[in-house]
Design a protein around this motif. Structure first.
Motif, PDB file in Angstrom:
ATOM      1  N   CYS A  31      13.990 -24.059  19.141  1.00 39.90           N
ATOM      2  CA  CYS A  31      12.682 -23.794  18.553  1.00 39.90           C
ATOM      3  C   CYS A  31      11.661 -23.732  19.686  1.00 39.90           C
ATOM      4  CB  CYS A  31      12.349 -24.930  17.586  1.00 39.90           C
ATOM      5  SG  CYS A  31      10.748 -24.790  16.826  1.00 39.90           S
ATOM      6  N   ASP A  32      10.703 -22.783  19.577  1.00 41.57           N
ATOM      7  CA  ASP A  32       9.605 -22.734  20.543  1.00 41.57           C
ATOM      8  C   ASP A  32       8.253 -22.955  19.867  1.00 41.57           C
ATOM      9  OD1 ASP A  32       9.062 -20.314  19.310  1.00 41.57           O
ATOM     10  OD2 ASP A  32       9.259 -19.109  21.119  1.00 41.57           O
ATOM     11  N   GLY A  33       8.240 -23.038  18.546  1.00 42.02           N
ATOM     12  CA  GLY A  33       7.008 -23.313  17.820  1.00 42.02           C
ATOM     13  C   GLY A  33       6.153 -22.097  17.553  1.00 42.02           C
ATOM     14  N   LYS A  34       6.435 -20.984  18.227  1.00 43.55           N
ATOM     15  CA  LYS A  34       5.630 -19.782  18.045  1.00 43.55           C
ATOM     16  C   LYS A  34       6.448 -18.687  17.366  1.00 43.55           C
ATOM     17  CE  LYS A  34       2.577 -16.656  20.520  1.00 43.55           C
ATOM     18  NZ  LYS A  34       1.988 -16.288  21.796  1.00 43.55           N
ATOM     19  N   TYR A  35       7.455 -18.172  18.061  1.00 43.83           N
ATOM     20  CA  TYR A  35       8.293 -17.122  17.497  1.00 43.83           C
ATOM     21  C   TYR A  35       9.463 -17.715  16.716  1.00 43.83           C
ATOM     22  CZ  TYR A  35       5.625 -14.323  20.741  1.00 43.83           C
ATOM     23  OH  TYR A  35       4.593 -13.726  21.418  1.00 43.83           O
TER      24      TYR A  35
END
Length: 84
Positions: A31-35
């Motif tokens: 997870c990157d929190g944006k995409y």
């Protein structure tokens, strides 16, 4: 492995920085929190990532390990702090 930072070694997301939010057999969920949000993490083979020995802060790590609710902003903040 949960809570570690990792970079992708293969695929269209190559060299992207992620947090490992779950592990299942030969696969991890990134997870990157944006995409790649916490609700739709990227499933990736362990062979295709490069784990980084640094982990997220203790509070976020405990939430991830205990399967508590984690916000995308917390993941983004952890990645931002790591890059600085």
């Amino acid at each position: 492995m949960i809570g570690q930072f990792a970079t992708s070694k293969a695929g269209h997301d190559c060299d992207g920085l992620y947090v490992i939010v779950a592990a299942e057999g030969d696969y991890v969920y990134l997870c990157d929190g944006k995409y790649r949000t916490i609700s739709k993490p990227k499933k990736k083979n362990r062979k295709h990532i490069q784990p980084i020995q640094k982990k997220v802060d203790e509070e976020l790590l405990m939430k991830l390990k205990n399967h508590e609710k984690v916000m995308d902003e917390q993941i983004k903040y952890a990645i931002k702090n790591y890059r600085q």
